[in-house]
Design an enzyme around this catalytic site. Structure first.
Site, PDB file in Angstrom:
ATOM      1  N   THR A  63      -0.859   7.619  -0.782  1.00  0.00           N
ATOM      2  CA  THR A  63      -2.192   7.551  -1.415  1.00  0.00           C
ATOM      3  C   THR A  63      -3.056   6.438  -0.820  1.00  0.00           C
ATOM      4  O   THR A  63      -4.269   6.408  -1.055  1.00  0.00           O
ATOM      5  CB  THR A  63      -2.047   7.283  -2.921  1.00  0.00           C
TER       6      THR A  63
ATOM      7  N   ASP B 196       1.386  -2.447  11.902  1.00  0.00           N
ATOM      8  CA  ASP B 196       1.672  -2.936  10.546  1.00  0.00           C
ATOM      9  C   ASP B 196       1.994  -4.429  10.624  1.00  0.00           C
ATOM     10  O   ASP B 196       3.024  -4.831  11.169  1.00  0.00           O
ATOM     11  CB  ASP B 196       2.848  -2.163   9.946  1.00  0.00           C
TER      12      ASP B 196
ATOM     13  N   ASP C 152       5.357  -5.651   9.107  1.00  0.00           N
ATOM     14  CA  ASP C 152       6.514  -5.237   9.916  1.00  0.00           C
ATOM     15  C   ASP C 152       6.601  -6.049  11.200  1.00  0.00           C
ATOM     16  O   ASP C 152       7.695  -6.408  11.654  1.00  0.00           O
ATOM     17  CB  ASP C 152       6.406  -3.743  10.263  1.00  0.00           C
TER      18      ASP C 152
ATOM     19  N   ARG D 102       0.845  -1.186   0.000  1.00  0.00           N
ATOM     20  CA  ARG D 102       0.000   0.000   0.000  1.00  0.00           C
ATOM     21  C   ARG D 102       0.883   1.239   0.000  1.00  0.00           C
ATOM     22  O   ARG D 102       1.721   1.393   0.883  1.00  0.00           O
ATOM     23  CB  ARG D 102      -0.854  -0.059   1.271  1.00  0.00           C
TER      24      ARG D 102
HETATM   25  O1  LIG Z   1      -6.882  -2.577   3.133  1.00  0.00           O
HETATM   26  P1  LIG Z   1      -5.684  -1.766   2.753  1.00  0.00           P
HETATM   27  O2  LIG Z   1      -5.855  -0.307   3.090  1.00  0.00           O
HETATM   28  O3  LIG Z   1      -5.275  -1.963   1.324  1.00  0.00           O
HETATM   29  O4  LIG Z   1      -4.485  -2.210   3.694  1.00  0.00           O
HETATM   30  C1  LIG Z   1      -4.226  -3.543   3.971  1.00  0.00           C
HETATM   31  C2  LIG Z   1      -2.908  -3.966   3.421  1.00  0.00           C
HETATM   32  O5  LIG Z   1      -1.841  -3.333   4.138  1.00  0.00           O
HETATM   33  C3  LIG Z   1      -0.915  -4.348   4.557  1.00  0.00           C
HETATM   34  O6  LIG Z   1       0.034  -4.606   3.588  1.00  0.00           O
HETATM   35  P2  LIG Z   1       1.200  -3.550   3.291  1.00  0.00           P
HETATM   36  O7  LIG Z   1       0.775  -2.579   2.232  1.00  0.00           O
HETATM   37  O8  LIG Z   1       1.687  -2.957   4.569  1.00  0.00           O
HETATM   38  O9  LIG Z   1       2.323  -4.444   2.627  1.00  0.00           O
HETATM   39  P3  LIG Z   1       3.344  -5.448   3.363  1.00  0.00           P
HETATM   40  O10 LIG Z   1       2.573  -6.691   3.673  1.00  0.00           O
HETATM   41  O11 LIG Z   1       4.403  -5.692   2.356  1.00  0.00           O
HETATM   42  O12 LIG Z   1       3.846  -4.774   4.606  1.00  0.00           O
HETATM   43  C4  LIG Z   1      -1.814  -5.526   4.796  1.00  0.00           C
HETATM   44  O13 LIG Z   1      -1.129  -6.748   4.883  1.00  0.00           O
HETATM   45  C5  LIG Z   1      -2.778  -5.449   3.638  1.00  0.00           C
HETATM   46  O14 LIG Z   1      -2.324  -6.097   2.470  1.00  0.00           O
HETATM   47  O1  LIG Z   2      -3.576  -1.316  10.432  1.00  0.00           O
HETATM   48  C1  LIG Z   2      -3.082  -1.676   9.351  1.00  0.00           C
HETATM   49  C2  LIG Z   2      -3.543  -1.202   8.108  1.00  0.00           C
HETATM   50  C3  LIG Z   2      -2.952  -1.671   6.975  1.00  0.00           C
HETATM   51  N1  LIG Z   2      -1.937  -2.541   7.042  1.00  0.00           N
HETATM   52  C4  LIG Z   2      -1.475  -2.994   8.229  1.00  0.00           C
HETATM   53  O2  LIG Z   2      -0.544  -3.807   8.273  1.00  0.00           O
HETATM   54  N2  LIG Z   2      -2.058  -2.550   9.354  1.00  0.00           N
HETATM   55 MG   LIG Z   3       3.100  -3.442   5.715  1.00  0.00          MG
END
Ligand SMILES: O=P(O)(O)OC[C@H]1O[C@H](OP(=O)(O)OP(=O)(O)O)[C@H](O)[C@@H]1O
Ligand SMILES: O=c1cc[nH]c(=O)[nH]1
Ligand SMILES: [Mg+2]
Length: 207
Positions: free
Chosen positions: A106, A198, A201, A102
């Site tokens: 944005t 997150d 993370d 994400r």
């Molecule tokens: O519903 P949304 O607003 O789209 O957010 C949710 C997304 O955010 C996180 O991924 P992230 O973008 O942090 O990627 P990552 O798993 O690589 O950390 C999570 O694992 C989802 O995929």
């Molecule tokens: O709370 C949140 C929202 C998006 N992605 C995450 O990992 N945590």
């Molecule tokens: Mg993430």
């Protein structure tokens, strides 16, 4: 349809995941355990057939899985820990991966990878991502799955925000959602509140 799987074991483990003091090793283990418990509910309606064989005592007909074959699809990164745990329950399932992050400004998803089973159209698909926040990532991943031919899909997450549930319902009303909890909403950075931070993370110790 939204199913909140509020079994006491799930709720207890989820609270440990929410706790900011929980470290990477324990968080990752808990995410796997909650995923197994969610899978138990998500797979409740799998079709059974019967097989005839003998127990050490007597011959008979016994229930065995008999419906569509399964596919688990991990939304990277965080969904990976979920599919890895669930393959322990259903080792014959094929596993696909969709890579998406994400954009922090944005909040829209950016896709960087997709590798799905070639016969996904014939499989019951379980898409895994612990966090359903704005829903942008899940909506885009579900579209990718449908473009690849998937017809029967369930979305499994650990935490959902009402905004994400509404977005998935709007774009993919045919997809049931299972979550361990429905939280209050999102903060200004698009994080789920109260949430767990997150997920990627916390699973991988980045940041
Ligand atoms: O519903 P949304 O607003 O789209 O957010 C949710 C997304 O955010 C996180 O991924 P992230 O973008 O942090 O990627 P990552 O798993 O690589 O950390 C999570 O694992 C989802 O995929
Ligand atoms: O709370 C949140 C929202 C998006 N992605 C995450 O990992 N945590
Ligand atoms: Mg993430």
């Amino acid at each position: 349809m939204l199913t909140t799987v509020d079994h006491p074991l799930i709720q207890h483990k989820l609270s440990l995941m929410r706790d900011a003091r929980t470290g990477v090793k324990e968080f990752r283990e808990l995410a796997g355990e909650v995923s197994l418990l969610l899978a138990y509910e998500a797979m409740r309606d799998l079709e059974l057939t019967s097989a005839r064989f003998a127990t050490p005592v007597v011959e008979g007909e016994f229930p065995v899985l008999g419906g569509k074959k399964l596919a688990l699809v991990a939304l990277l990164r965080a969904g990976l820990v979920m599919t890895e745990a669930i393959t322990g329950l259903v080792p014959a399932a094929k596993v696909g991966h969709i890579g998406m992050y994400r954009d922090p400004q944005t909040l829209t998803p950016v896709t960087y990878y997709s590798k799905l089973p070639g016969d996904i159209a014939a499989r019951q698909v379980f898409l895994t991502d612990p966090m359903l926040a704005t829903g942008g990532s899940a909506v885009a991943a579900l579209s990718t799955l449908k473009e690849a031919g998937a017809k029967q899909i369930k979305l499994m997450c650990i935490l959902a925000a009402p905004e994400g549930v509404a977005a998935v319902r709007e774009a993919h009303p045919d997809v049931p959602i299972l979550t361990a909890a429905l939280d209050d909403g999102l903060n200004d950075h698009g994080y789920i509140v109260p949430g767990l931070g997150d997920a990627g993370d916390r699973i991988y110790g980045t940041k």
